[in-house]
Scaffold this active site. Structure first.
Site, PDB file in Angstrom:
ATOM      1  N   ASP A 295      40.599  38.042  60.537  1.00  0.00           N
ATOM      2  CA  ASP A 295      40.529  38.858  61.741  1.00  0.00           C
ATOM      3  C   ASP A 295      41.841  38.709  62.492  1.00  0.00           C
ATOM      4  OD1 ASP A 295      38.605  40.398  63.734  1.00  0.00           O
ATOM      5  OD2 ASP A 295      39.752  38.970  64.925  1.00  0.00           O
TER       6      ASP A 295
ATOM      7  N   HIS B 211      36.154  38.113  70.062  1.00  0.00           N
ATOM      8  CA  HIS B 211      37.534  38.601  70.040  1.00  0.00           C
ATOM      9  C   HIS B 211      38.535  37.456  70.063  1.00  0.00           C
ATOM     10  CE1 HIS B 211      36.579  42.818  70.051  1.00  0.00           C
ATOM     11  NE2 HIS B 211      35.738  42.634  71.038  1.00  0.00           N
TER      12      HIS B 211
ATOM     13  N   ASP C 290      35.879  35.252  65.173  1.00  0.00           N
ATOM     14  CA  ASP C 290      35.440  36.491  64.550  1.00  0.00           C
ATOM     15  C   ASP C 290      35.606  36.449  63.035  1.00  0.00           C
ATOM     16  OD1 ASP C 290      34.896  37.250  67.094  1.00  0.00           O
ATOM     17  OD2 ASP C 290      36.499  38.725  67.267  1.00  0.00           O
TER      18      ASP C 290
ATOM     19  N   MET D  53      51.245  41.543  66.121  1.00  0.00           N
ATOM     20  CA  MET D  53      50.050  40.753  65.857  1.00  0.00           C
ATOM     21  C   MET D  53      50.204  39.479  66.688  1.00  0.00           C
ATOM     22  SD  MET D  53      48.393  39.523  62.227  1.00  0.00           S
ATOM     23  CE  MET D  53      49.766  38.512  61.636  1.00  0.00           C
TER      24      MET D  53
END
Length: 322
Positions: free
Chosen positions: A15, A174, A179, A28
């Site tokens: 994730d 999140h 996750d 990212m």
């Protein structure tokens, strides 16, 4: 010559959290990974998803970001600029981790949905090191896996429609590692799941068996004035739910649920006196999805709907007065 034996596959749930929609212009900012399980031939063995994990928070690679995307993760971008791991270092460490945990097996990245997470992960692996331990295509999308097993359209492959037994009991926070672990459990549940045989009658759109002014009767449902019908069932149609009025007419949100069910045709009734309008945007939503749209006075709409229900995945909105 003896047939080659395929290597076992090691499924790694990944994730990512990002500050924008695509890598390069945006960054990212964190990612987590968890070993979900191992497949050897037809046999799948689930792992403890908390046992083998990886997590890093990354220094952003550009000054651009989308505030709404950044807010999803709850991470402090200014802190990441100061303290985040250099992406080249993080990806080098991740490659080494993947190769260590997958020794003797083919690593496969899995995500929900894989398209977003794989886009960022693969871009970062190639941009910062030019090497991916997953190759260029070693990813599996859990939504596609569920859609294939459950025999539903991809649009209907959402957690809210999955059997509860498939879902992890963990919260979706999140936080990338949380996750990844949650979705590792979903991955294993999907791999081990044998769905029940389909019941054709249960999946058919209910026929309308009576229509008169102010009254509609449909198979398996209590009589009512207005109905929304779809494969597998139906319910009373409450116009106030999405703000439908005679003018400008049926609103786009009224039909979006039908798209999630994978219908091939939608019948929209205009009322017995054709006073119910159909908003232009509603027709555009259906046509853009490749759905055949039929608009007609209610009596004609019911006749057409009943014919289509015998052979197609059809849905409809039916108004029994003006």
């Amino acid at each position: 010559m003896a047939a080659r034996t395929a290597r076992p596959g090691l499924y790694i749930s990944v994730d990512i959290e990002a500050d924008g929609p695509i890598p390069g212009p945006y960054s990212m900012i964190s990612f987590g990974a968890s070993v979900a399980g191992r497949q050897d031939g037809a046999s799948y063995t689930a792992a403890d998803p908390e046992q083998l994990t990886f997590y890093r928070e990354l220094r952003p690679i550009s000054e651009e970001f989308v505030p709404e995307a950044l807010a999803v993760s709850g991470l402090d971008r200014d802190r990441l600029v100061r303290e985040g791991t250099d992406p080249a270092v993080a990806m080098s460490e991740f490659r080494a981790w993947v190769r260590e945990v997958s020794a003797g097996a083919q690593p496969v990245m899995c995500g929900y949905p894989a398209s977003f997470d794989w886009t960022f992960l693969y871009w970062y692996l190639i941009r910062f090191g030019a090497d991916s331990p997953f190759g260029h295509s070693g990813c599996l999308d859990m939504k596609t896996l569920y859609a294939t097993k459950a025999r539903v359209p991809l649009r209907a492959a959402v957690k809210g429609r999955m059997p509860r037994a498939l879902l992890s009991r963990r919260r979706h926070t999140h936080h990338a590692l949380d996750d990844a672990i949650e979705q590792a459990e979903l991955m294993s549940n999907l791999m081990l799941w044998t769905p029940p045989a389909p019941d054709p009658a249960a999946e058919r759109s209910p026929r309308i068996i009576h229509l008169s002014w102010g009254r509609i009767e449909a198979e398996g449902l209590a009589p009512g004035k207005d109905f929304r019908l779809y494969p597998g069932g139906g319910r009373p149609w409450d116009w106030s739910e999405h703000g439908t009025r005679h003018e400008p007419g049926v609103q786009p949100q009224e039909v979006r649920e039908f798209l999630d069910l994978g219908v091939t045709a939608v019948v929209l009734s205009q009322g017995m006196d054709k006073r119910l309008g159909i908003a232009r945007q509603t027709l555009e939503v259906l046509r853009a999805a490749g759905v055949e749209v039929h608009v007609a006075e209610t009596t004609a709409a019911v006749e057409l709907y009943n014919r289509l229900a015998a052979t197609e995945q059809v849905a409809g909105l039916f108004h029994s007065t003006c």
